[in-house]
Motif scaffolding. Structure first.
Motif, PDB file in Angstrom:
ATOM      1  N   GLY A  12      79.325 -79.445 102.480  1.00  0.00           N
ATOM      2  CA  GLY A  12      78.323 -78.400 102.711  1.00  0.00           C
ATOM      3  C   GLY A  12      78.700 -77.187 101.893  1.00  0.00           C
ATOM      4  O   GLY A  12      79.114 -77.305 100.732  1.00  0.00           O
ATOM      5  N   CYS A  19      77.946 -80.959  97.385  1.00  0.00           N
ATOM      6  CA  CYS A  19      76.772 -80.913  98.246  1.00  0.00           C
ATOM      7  C   CYS A  19      75.495 -80.920  97.406  1.00  0.00           C
ATOM      8  O   CYS A  19      74.586 -81.733  97.638  1.00  0.00           O
ATOM      9  CB  CYS A  19      76.832 -79.666  99.120  1.00  0.00           C
ATOM     10  N   LEU A  40      73.457 -86.889 106.602  1.00  0.00           N
ATOM     11  CA  LEU A  40      74.171 -85.623 106.700  1.00  0.00           C
ATOM     12  C   LEU A  40      75.330 -85.795 107.668  1.00  0.00           C
ATOM     13  O   LEU A  40      75.129 -86.084 108.852  1.00  0.00           O
ATOM     14  CB  LEU A  40      73.231 -84.526 107.207  1.00  0.00           C
ATOM     15  N   GLU A  43      80.327 -81.198 107.135  1.00  0.00           N
ATOM     16  CA  GLU A  43      79.781 -79.855 106.953  1.00  0.00           C
ATOM     17  C   GLU A  43      78.314 -79.835 106.514  1.00  0.00           C
ATOM     18  O   GLU A  43      77.619 -78.840 106.701  1.00  0.00           O
ATOM     19  CB  GLU A  43      80.640 -79.046 105.984  1.00  0.00           C
ATOM     20  N   SER A  44      77.818 -80.931 105.954  1.00  0.00           N
ATOM     21  CA  SER A  44      76.400 -80.957 105.582  1.00  0.00           C
ATOM     22  C   SER A  44      75.499 -81.077 106.810  1.00  0.00           C
ATOM     23  O   SER A  44      74.291 -80.858 106.716  1.00  0.00           O
ATOM     24  CB  SER A  44      76.105 -82.099 104.613  1.00  0.00           C
ATOM     25  N   SER A  45      76.090 -81.365 107.963  1.00  0.00           N
ATOM     26  CA  SER A  45      75.314 -81.477 109.208  1.00  0.00           C
ATOM     27  C   SER A  45      74.502 -80.228 109.485  1.00  0.00           C
ATOM     28  O   SER A  45      73.400 -80.298 110.044  1.00  0.00           O
ATOM     29  CB  SER A  45      76.248 -81.728 110.398  1.00  0.00           C
ATOM     30  N   TRP A  46      75.028 -79.089 109.097  1.00  0.00           N
ATOM     31  CA  TRP A  46      74.349 -77.819 109.367  1.00  0.00           C
ATOM     32  C   TRP A  46      72.979 -77.736 108.705  1.00  0.00           C
ATOM     33  O   TRP A  46      72.099 -77.007 109.160  1.00  0.00           O
ATOM     34  CB  TRP A  46      75.214 -76.643 108.935  1.00  0.00           C
ATOM     35  N   PHE A  47      72.765 -78.495 107.619  1.00  0.00           N
ATOM     36  CA  PHE A  47      71.489 -78.439 106.917  1.00  0.00           C
ATOM     37  C   PHE A  47      70.373 -79.152 107.676  1.00  0.00           C
ATOM     38  O   PHE A  47      69.213 -79.095 107.257  1.00  0.00           O
ATOM     39  CB  PHE A  47      71.630 -78.973 105.491  1.00  0.00           C
ATOM     40  N   ARG A  52      68.946 -73.293 107.567  1.00  0.00           N
ATOM     41  CA  ARG A  52      70.325 -73.367 107.056  1.00  0.00           C
ATOM     42  C   ARG A  52      70.376 -73.731 105.575  1.00  0.00           C
ATOM     43  O   ARG A  52      71.237 -73.230 104.849  1.00  0.00           O
ATOM     44  CB  ARG A  52      71.164 -74.349 107.870  1.00  0.00           C
ATOM     45  N   ALA A  53      69.471 -74.584 105.108  1.00  0.00           N
ATOM     46  CA  ALA A  53      69.463 -74.935 103.683  1.00  0.00           C
ATOM     47  C   ALA A  53      69.156 -73.706 102.833  1.00  0.00           C
ATOM     48  O   ALA A  53      69.664 -73.570 101.721  1.00  0.00           O
ATOM     49  CB  ALA A  53      68.464 -76.054 103.416  1.00  0.00           C
ATOM     50  N   PHE A  56      72.128 -71.657 101.594  1.00  0.00           N
ATOM     51  CA  PHE A  56      73.001 -72.277 100.599  1.00  0.00           C
ATOM     52  C   PHE A  56      72.659 -71.753  99.212  1.00  0.00           C
ATOM     53  O   PHE A  56      71.496 -71.734  98.818  1.00  0.00           O
ATOM     54  CB  PHE A  56      72.812 -73.801 100.636  1.00  0.00           C
TER      55      PHE A  56
END
Length: 120
Positions: A12, A19, A40, A43-47, A52-53, A56
């Motif tokens: 992420g 990422c 995901l 840390e990419s789970s947050w997207f 949240r995206a 970034f």
């Protein structure tokens, strides 16, 4: 050419280039007509959460919200069950179209005939 491409992204904001590469490859594959399943994890789970995206940033990279939107429009996006639980994310919290599923579903996807998989 593979019938389906499964991409597991573990990075992420902690590893922005990895990422971005994962989301870019997923979006390009979708645009090329490939069936894509983007997972995901870590840390990419947050997207999987709304907004949240958009937080970034990576210079000279396509905006993550645009990449995610294109994959959601023509492919599938899955949030890892355990990763979601560790972060307190529930299905009702996610961006519309993101599903939560676990290892059994992941394994069944990558073991299907004609599938190629990538991990970032």
């Amino acid at each position: 050419m593979a019938k389906k491409l499964v991409i597991k992204v573990t990075a992420g904001a902690d590893a922005p280039e990895r990422c971005s590469q994962a989301f870019t490859v997923a979006a390009v594959a979708v645009a090329s007509g490939v069936e894509v399943s983007l997972w995901l994890t870590g840390e990419s789970s947050w997207f999987a959460l709304p907004g949240r995206a958009a937080e970034f940033e990576l210079p000279h990279a396509a905006p993550l919200p645009d990449l995610l939107e294109s994959v959601l429009a023509a492919g599938s996006v899955t949030l890892c069950t355990q990763c979601a639980a560790r972060r307190g994310i529930e299905q009702r919290d996610t961006v519309e179209g993101v599903r939560i599923a676990g290892a059994q579903v992941f394994v069944s996807e990558i073991m299907a005939d004609g599938v190629q998989s990538l991990v970032y």
